[in-house]
Write a protein that holds these residues in place. Structure first.
Motif, PDB file in Angstrom:
ATOM      1  N   LYS A 117      45.033 -11.906 -45.547  1.00 56.59           N
ATOM      2  CA  LYS A 117      45.229 -10.964 -44.424  1.00 56.59           C
ATOM      3  C   LYS A 117      46.152  -9.811 -44.835  1.00 56.59           C
ATOM      4  O   LYS A 117      47.230 -10.029 -45.373  1.00 56.59           O
ATOM      5  CB  LYS A 117      45.861 -11.677 -43.231  1.00 56.59           C
ATOM      6  CG  LYS A 117      44.840 -12.333 -42.351  1.00 56.59           C
ATOM      7  CD  LYS A 117      45.356 -12.515 -40.919  1.00 56.59           C
ATOM      8  CE  LYS A 117      44.432 -13.456 -40.187  1.00 56.59           C
ATOM      9  NZ  LYS A 117      44.637 -14.868 -40.574  1.00 56.59           N
ATOM     10  N   GLY A 150      36.351 -19.166 -33.358  1.00 58.00           N
ATOM     11  CA  GLY A 150      36.262 -18.431 -34.607  1.00 58.00           C
ATOM     12  C   GLY A 150      35.392 -17.200 -34.417  1.00 58.00           C
ATOM     13  O   GLY A 150      34.667 -17.065 -33.405  1.00 58.00           O
ATOM     14  N   GLY A 171      30.934 -26.789 -35.936  1.00 54.29           N
ATOM     15  CA  GLY A 171      30.565 -25.811 -36.962  1.00 54.29           C
ATOM     16  C   GLY A 171      31.610 -25.810 -38.068  1.00 54.29           C
ATOM     17  O   GLY A 171      31.303 -25.629 -39.241  1.00 54.29           O
TER      18      GLY A 171
HETATM   19  P1  NDP Z   1      36.006 -17.420 -42.066  1.00 55.87           P
HETATM   20  O1  NDP Z   1      37.221 -17.140 -42.855  1.00 55.87           O
HETATM   21  O2  NDP Z   1      34.819 -16.550 -42.229  1.00 55.87           O
HETATM   22  O3  NDP Z   1      36.366 -17.439 -40.504  1.00 55.87           O
HETATM   23  C1  NDP Z   1      37.324 -18.315 -39.995  1.00 55.87           C
HETATM   24  C2  NDP Z   1      37.525 -17.994 -38.528  1.00 55.87           C
HETATM   25  O4  NDP Z   1      38.362 -19.002 -37.966  1.00 55.87           O
HETATM   26  C3  NDP Z   1      38.232 -16.660 -38.312  1.00 55.87           C
HETATM   27  O5  NDP Z   1      37.832 -16.108 -37.085  1.00 55.87           O
HETATM   28  C4  NDP Z   1      39.700 -17.075 -38.268  1.00 55.87           C
HETATM   29  O6  NDP Z   1      40.530 -16.190 -37.555  1.00 55.87           O
HETATM   30  C5  NDP Z   1      39.600 -18.397 -37.526  1.00 55.87           C
HETATM   31  N1  NDP Z   1      40.712 -19.253 -37.916  1.00 55.87           N
HETATM   32  C6  NDP Z   1      41.024 -19.656 -39.184  1.00 55.87           C
HETATM   33  N2  NDP Z   1      42.152 -20.399 -39.165  1.00 55.87           N
HETATM   34  C7  NDP Z   1      42.546 -20.431 -37.869  1.00 55.87           C
HETATM   35  C8  NDP Z   1      43.649 -21.028 -37.205  1.00 55.87           C
HETATM   36  N3  NDP Z   1      44.550 -21.737 -37.889  1.00 55.87           N
HETATM   37  N4  NDP Z   1      43.736 -20.887 -35.869  1.00 55.87           N
HETATM   38  C9  NDP Z   1      42.821 -20.164 -35.167  1.00 55.87           C
HETATM   39  N5  NDP Z   1      41.766 -19.566 -35.738  1.00 55.87           N
HETATM   40  C10 NDP Z   1      41.627 -19.700 -37.065  1.00 55.87           C
HETATM   41  O7  NDP Z   1      35.643 -18.952 -42.369  1.00 55.87           O
HETATM   42  P2  NDP Z   1      34.246 -19.703 -42.154  1.00 55.87           P
HETATM   43  O8  NDP Z   1      33.580 -19.188 -40.934  1.00 55.87           O
HETATM   44  O9  NDP Z   1      33.542 -19.694 -43.446  1.00 55.87           O
HETATM   45  O10 NDP Z   1      34.729 -21.202 -41.925  1.00 55.87           O
HETATM   46  C11 NDP Z   1      35.063 -21.709 -40.621  1.00 55.87           C
HETATM   47  C12 NDP Z   1      35.052 -23.222 -40.635  1.00 55.87           C
HETATM   48  O11 NDP Z   1      33.748 -23.680 -41.037  1.00 55.87           O
HETATM   49  C13 NDP Z   1      36.023 -23.890 -41.607  1.00 55.87           C
HETATM   50  O12 NDP Z   1      36.442 -25.124 -41.057  1.00 55.87           O
HETATM   51  C14 NDP Z   1      35.150 -24.170 -42.834  1.00 55.87           C
HETATM   52  O13 NDP Z   1      35.662 -25.226 -43.611  1.00 55.87           O
HETATM   53  C15 NDP Z   1      33.849 -24.562 -42.131  1.00 55.87           C
HETATM   54  N6  NDP Z   1      32.663 -24.468 -42.960  1.00 55.87           N
HETATM   55  C16 NDP Z   1      32.296 -23.277 -43.533  1.00 55.87           C
HETATM   56  C17 NDP Z   1      31.145 -23.199 -44.290  1.00 55.87           C
HETATM   57  C18 NDP Z   1      30.655 -21.905 -44.841  1.00 55.87           C
HETATM   58  O14 NDP Z   1      29.528 -21.888 -45.367  1.00 55.87           O
HETATM   59  N7  NDP Z   1      31.383 -20.812 -44.735  1.00 55.87           N
HETATM   60  C19 NDP Z   1      30.337 -24.394 -44.565  1.00 55.87           C
HETATM   61  C20 NDP Z   1      30.748 -25.575 -43.826  1.00 55.87           C
HETATM   62  C21 NDP Z   1      31.885 -25.592 -43.091  1.00 55.87           C
HETATM   63  P3  NDP Z   1      41.493 -15.203 -38.397  1.00 55.87           P
HETATM   64  O15 NDP Z   1      40.555 -14.244 -39.062  1.00 55.87           O
HETATM   65  O16 NDP Z   1      42.369 -14.588 -37.363  1.00 55.87           O
HETATM   66  O17 NDP Z   1      42.235 -16.069 -39.376  1.00 55.87           O
END
Ligand code: NDP
Length: 449
Positions: free
Chosen positions: A137, A241, A347
């Motif tokens: 970030k 998210g 998800g």
């Molecule tokens: P991204 O980094 O693209 O997005 C993460 C999102 O979650 C952002 O909106 C972020 O907000 C929010 N977020 C992250 N940490 C926190 C927190 N502590 N509290 C509140 N909001 C939070 O990640 P992904 O979408 O790739 O991954 C999301 C989830 O899905 C994770 O658990 C990951 O392990 C899981 N996953 C992902 C896969 C993939 O292909 N990408 C596959 C399988 C599972 P901000 O930007 O403000 O941090």
């Protein structure tokens, strides 16, 4: 602890003892062990041959220093991790997470989950996970590149298309995979496409990989709906998210006729009763990489922003937590149940606390655990590896069909196994047991590994 029988309890105690302070890892292990009682009763050799014990201990854990220079010329130091958990079914496979909360316990929980998830896909991939406590970030693109290059300068010696194949996760998307791949190629002097997945479409990436986790989770929910002759049409859905998983879950839900009315980031959540404007959301989060609040400015008063909270206050039929671990607790679950939610599909990885899962199960809410519901991402990564190995690239339509078929298969296997082991309709039990048995049998066949 009462849910575990004595033998499983002993294994869990040992995990606590060997991995002090790694609470997320303990939670993930406990969740799997709590499904295995009927398996151990039917097949005691899994305990006698210490297969479960062995599965709880990673094959290899790598921790390394990542030094890099920020734009001001100051030296920064982060810690890098790769946990190569289990290779019984194939090369270690699992994403890299860049987030300040990353430490060994998070990487181990994610790697452990990945073993069973990858097994559930039915594709030949083992389980691993990695990342860094680096916080992307506010960092410039040049800083991100320098960090990725330094990270790969150590990681390259541990990975390879037949050894360990990382991908993205929180904080690691297509841009970061590009920087990582470029550095791997420079160091090794090999165009080894299959060493990373989530690559760009013109240089070895697969159609649908970007969309796969979100789309896959929605296909899974669609399968759940079909079991009672229902469909997405007109369903009100809440997602958390606004990253990769959330955005493409929203896209597919809208394509199938549902309406997503809320999503979040770590600063708060947006409620948009007419349905999230996906083009605007993509512009804010993917193109401009801004905070979610900026979405409101583009909606001319049609949506509200609630700071400092997640989306679980918003009434819905279906919830798809897609941000991070333990983001939905018992209180949130009680509110969702009271507000009429009938399906919760993870998800994200382990977004629901054990208390939340218990409440959903008791209330008859259909609960789809992450290792089943979000397996579409890694499954499509395996399809990317297939295309790389055959120097081929498939169309979007064909790849999406493959993804839908894989999600259908996972859903069916979960239900069949849950039936077989006396927990009809319980996706958590079905997913844990199906994933476990395939890996356990492969380990037994391969000798004392
Ligand atoms: P991204 O980094 O693209 O997005 C993460 C999102 O979650 C952002 O909106 C972020 O907000 C929010 N977020 C992250 N940490 C926190 C927190 N502590 N509290 C509140 N909001 C939070 O990640 P992904 O979408 O790739 O991954 C999301 C989830 O899905 C994770 O658990 C990951 O392990 C899981 N996953 C992902 C896969 C993939 O292909 N990408 C596959 C399988 C599972 P901000 O930007 O403000 O941090």
């Amino acid at each position: 602890m009462t849910a575990l029988d004595q033998k499983l309890h002993d294994i869990y105690d040992e995990v606590l003892h060997r991995n002090p302070g790694e609470t997320e890892f303990h939670q993930a292990v406990y969740e799997v062990l709590s499904s295995l009682k009927p398996v151990v009763a039917k097949h005691p050799h899994y305990v006698d041959a210490a297969v479960i014990h062995r599965m709880c201990e990673p094959e290899r854990q790598i921790i390394f220093r990542v030094p890099w220079l920020d734009d001001a010329g100051t030296v920064q130091i982060n810690r890098g991790f790769r946990v190569e958990f289990n290779s019984a079914l194939g090369p270690y496979k699992g994403g890299l997470r860049f987030h300040p909360s990353v430490y060994l316990g998070i990487v181990k929980f994610l790697g452990f989950e990945q073993i069973f998830k990858n097994s559930l896909t039915g594709l030949p991939i083992g389980g691993g996970k990695g990342g860094s406590d680096f916080d992307p970030k506010g960092r410039s693109a040049n800083e991100i590149m320098r960090f990725c290059q330094s990270f790969m300068t150590e990681l390259y010696r541990h990975i390879g298309e037949y050894t360990d194949v990382p991908a993205g996760d929180i904080g690691v998307g297509g841009r970061e995979i590009g920087f990582l791949f470029g550095q791997y190629k420079r160091i090794t002097n090999r165009y080894e496409s299959g060493v990373l997945t989530g690559k760009g479409l013109t240089w070895g990436g697969s159609q649908v990989r970007t969309e796969a986790t979100g789309y896959g989770a929605v296909f899974f929910v669609d399968e759940i709906l079909k079991t009672s002759g229902d469909a997405f049409d007109g369903k009100r859905v809440v997602v958390s998210g606004s990253g990769n998983v959330a955005i493409y879950a929203i896209e597919k839900i809208h394509q199938l006729g549902g309406v997503v009315v809320a999503c979040s980031d770590s600063s708060g959540y947006v409620v948009d009763d007419k349905g999230i404007d996906l083009e605007l959301l993509k512009e804010v989060k993917e193109d401009r990489r801004e905070r979610l609040q900026a979405y409101i400015d583009g909606r001319g008063g049609a949506a509200d922003f609630v700071p400092g909270r997640l989306t679980w206050d918003v009434p819905c039929d279906i919830a798809v937590p897609s941000a991070t671990q333990n983001e939905l607790n018992g209180e949130d679950a009680a509110r969702l149940i009271k507000n009429g939610a009938k399906i919760v599909a993870e998800g994200a990885n382990m977004p629901c606390t054990p208390e939340a899962v218990k409440l959903f199960t008791e209330a008859g809410v259909k609960f789809a655990p992450g290792k089943a519901a979000n397996a579409g991402g890694v499954a499509t990564s395996a399809l990317e590896m297939q295309q790389n190995a055959s120097r081929d690239s498939w169309t979007f339509g064909y790849t999406e069909q493959r993804l839908a078929a894989i999600m259908h298969g996972i859903h069916q296997r979960c239900l069949d196994t849950a039936d077989e082991y006396g927990a009809p309709g319980n996706y958590m039990v079905g997913a844990n047991i199906t994933g476990f048995i395939q890996v356990a049998d492969a380990m037994l066949a391969q000798g004392l590994i």
